[in-house]
Design a protein around this motif. Structure first.
Motif, PDB file in Angstrom:
ATOM      1  N   ARG A 158       0.792  -1.308  -0.112  1.00 15.49           N
ATOM      2  CA  ARG A 158       0.102   0.021   0.104  1.00 15.49           C
ATOM      3  C   ARG A 158       0.863   1.258  -0.088  1.00 15.49           C
ATOM      4  O   ARG A 158       0.823   2.216  -0.757  1.00 15.49           O
ATOM      5  N   SER A 185       3.969   1.606  -1.277  1.00 14.30           N
ATOM      6  CA  SER A 185       4.516   1.950  -2.692  1.00 14.30           C
ATOM      7  C   SER A 185       3.344   2.333  -3.602  1.00 14.30           C
ATOM      8  O   SER A 185       3.707   3.248  -4.429  1.00 14.30           O
ATOM      9  N   ARG A 186       2.142   1.882  -3.388  1.00 17.03           N
ATOM     10  CA  ARG A 186       1.031   2.305  -4.500  1.00 17.03           C
ATOM     11  C   ARG A 186       0.534   3.699  -4.171  1.00 17.03           C
ATOM     12  O   ARG A 186       0.630   4.711  -4.908  1.00 17.03           O
ATOM     13  N   GLY A 228       3.360   5.764  -5.517  1.00 14.02           N
ATOM     14  CA  GLY A 228       3.369   5.782  -6.947  1.00 14.02           C
ATOM     15  C   GLY A 228       2.265   6.637  -7.419  1.00 14.02           C
ATOM     16  O   GLY A 228       2.467   7.335  -8.484  1.00 14.02           O
ATOM     17  N   ASP A 231       0.015  -0.232 -16.311  1.00 12.95           N
ATOM     18  CA  ASP A 231       0.453  -1.238 -15.275  1.00 12.95           C
ATOM     19  C   ASP A 231       0.492  -2.496 -15.949  1.00 12.95           C
ATOM     20  O   ASP A 231      -0.487  -3.357 -16.044  1.00 12.95           O
ATOM     21  N   ARG A 258      -2.775  -1.136  -8.281  1.00 16.49           N
ATOM     22  CA  ARG A 258      -1.847   0.091  -8.594  1.00 16.49           C
ATOM     23  C   ARG A 258      -2.505   1.022  -9.679  1.00 16.49           C
ATOM     24  O   ARG A 258      -2.642   1.890  -9.492  1.00 16.49           O
ATOM     25  N   ARG A 286      -5.828   2.786  -9.071  1.00 18.43           N
ATOM     26  CA  ARG A 286      -5.327   4.271  -8.197  1.00 18.43           C
ATOM     27  C   ARG A 286      -4.934   5.236  -9.086  1.00 18.43           C
ATOM     28  O   ARG A 286      -5.164   6.286  -8.710  1.00 18.43           O
ATOM     29  N   ASP A 290       4.979   0.858 -15.880  1.00 18.84           N
ATOM     30  CA  ASP A 290       5.211   0.271 -14.399  1.00 18.84           C
ATOM     31  C   ASP A 290       5.368  -1.330 -14.404  1.00 18.84           C
ATOM     32  O   ASP A 290       4.454  -1.802 -14.713  1.00 18.84           O
ATOM     33  N   ASP A 296       5.413  -4.120 -11.588  1.00 15.67           N
ATOM     34  CA  ASP A 296       5.518  -4.414 -10.085  1.00 15.67           C
ATOM     35  C   ASP A 296       5.271  -5.741  -9.902  1.00 15.67           C
ATOM     36  O   ASP A 296       4.152  -6.358  -9.773  1.00 15.67           O
ATOM     37  N   ARG A 346      12.402  -0.033  -5.061  1.00 17.52           N
ATOM     38  CA  ARG A 346      11.625   0.680  -5.926  1.00 17.52           C
ATOM     39  C   ARG A 346      12.369   1.797  -6.738  1.00 17.52           C
ATOM     40  O   ARG A 346      12.781   2.806  -5.904  1.00 17.52           O
TER      41      ARG A 346
END
Length: 359
Positions: free
Chosen positions: A24, A26-27, A30, A44, A52, A55, A110, A112, A200
């Protein structure tokens, strides 16, 4: 109904798709970085439940947002979550990420993944026109705990040293730099951090062979001596170290190739911090992390304050006091987000020893 969670301004059904609540933070960062950079075309690439990417679509104001997952079940769940949050305009794909990245170009890509981003870096380097955002959760190979795995995945040798968290992020950045150079692209890191179980980084892409060449100039090797506690950075892809410490003559370990250049762009981070502070969903931890990254000086690696005190047989003071003392006598110094007891400075270890011993 499914298993529902709320995160930021989105509500998600996560039943049947991977969702990591520990990411959370990290997001959250982001979203702030995407908004600070004004990204309008975002992918994404490994979306899972879509947390991610959705959001970003809902909170960052990106005009075109695409989400992809190789699992048809996950892609169907992302579609459901997009509708639930009024984000029907998002493009949803169910494709092998490398295939999609070779077929399409995006302003920002992105990555992830669950584990290493290495299998996707070549395709992402081709696809991304403006920015690459990359997570690596395989910190053990990156930081030297699983040496052979790190060499296989990143074509670099990590050294398990006191600054292993920064070592790992710089090996990741060195790999990204080399992959971009293959397609005549350079890079400028904007924000790089290690937190919990992952590293990251956010990099700006600069197109052209000249920029690729300049970027490769920021890749090199690090000579680490456990005997005297020093390290020496050697720019250049070709390793010229003999494995002997340049300072004391004892055996040294050589790490690399890895990124030796700047890893934080203070101006961009301050802008992202301002965006983060506008958010009602912000966490104090995210704010603190960005503040630490913004304040870090541009020096590779850091000293562990506790280990310095043990080396010089001194009673530990505080790391903040040591930073202040260094600045007072003209050296650059800062704390670092990589370690709660870490200190970045351009001062030689003898100066650190004199200050610590006289405290």
């Amino acid at each position: 109904m499914g298993e529902m969670v709320e995160e930021g301004s989105v509500t998600l059904n996560i039943e049947g798709a991977f969702y990591n609540p520990k990411m959370r933070l990290s997001r959250e960062i982001g979203v702030a970085m995407t908004k600070a950079l004004g990204v309008n075309d975002y992918l994404d690439a490994l979306a899972a439940s879509g947390a991610r990417g959705l959001r970003v679509a809902k909170e960052a104001g990106a005009v075109k947002v695409a989400l992809n997952d190789v699992s048809p079940r996950a892609a169907a769940l992302i579609q459901e979550n997009a509708r639930r949050n009024g984000l029907e305009a998002c493009e949803i794909f169910s494709s092998n990420a490398n295939v999609l990245l070779h077929q399409r170009r995006f302003e920002a890509v992105d990555l992830d993944p669950f584990g290493s981003p290495a299998p996707f870096l070549a395709a992402a380097a081709r696809s991304a026109m403006g920015y690459l955002f990359i997570t690596a959760t395989d910190t053990a190979p990156l930081c030297g705990a699983h040496l052979k795995s790190g060499i296989r995945k990143y074509m670099a040798v990590p050294v398990k040293a006191e600054h292993h968290r920064e070592m790992g992020t710089r090996i990741l950045l060195g790999t990204v730099a080399r992959e971009l150079a293959r397609v005549d692209k350079g890079m400028g890191p904007l924000l790089t951090y290690a937190s919990d179980h992952y590293a990251r980084t956010y990099v700006k892409i600069e197109r052209g062979a000249d920029r690729a060449d300049e970027t490769l100039g920021g890749v090199g090797y690090l000579e680490v001596c456990r005997h005297c506690g020093r390290w020496r950075a050697t720019p250049g892809i070709g390793c010229r170290s003999r494995g002997v410490c340049s300072f004391c003559g004892e055996k040294a370990q050589v790490a690399g190739p890895l990124w030796l250049g700047q890893i934080q762009d203070r101006e961009v981070i301050i802008t992202a911090l301002a965006e983060l502070q506008k958010s009602q969903a912000r966490s104090d931890r995210a704010v603190r992390l960005l503040q630490l990254c913004a304040d870090e000086i541009d020096e590779p690696m850091y000293y562990d304050h506790h280990k310095l005190c043990r080396r010089f047989k001194a009673t530990p003071g505080t790391a903040d006091d040591l930073v202040k003392e260094l600045r007072m006598i003209g050296w650059k110094a800062s704390r670092t987000h990589f370690s709660g007891v870490g200190i970045k400075t351009d001062a030689p270890i003898e100066v650190l020893g004199e200050i610590i011993s006289s405290a």
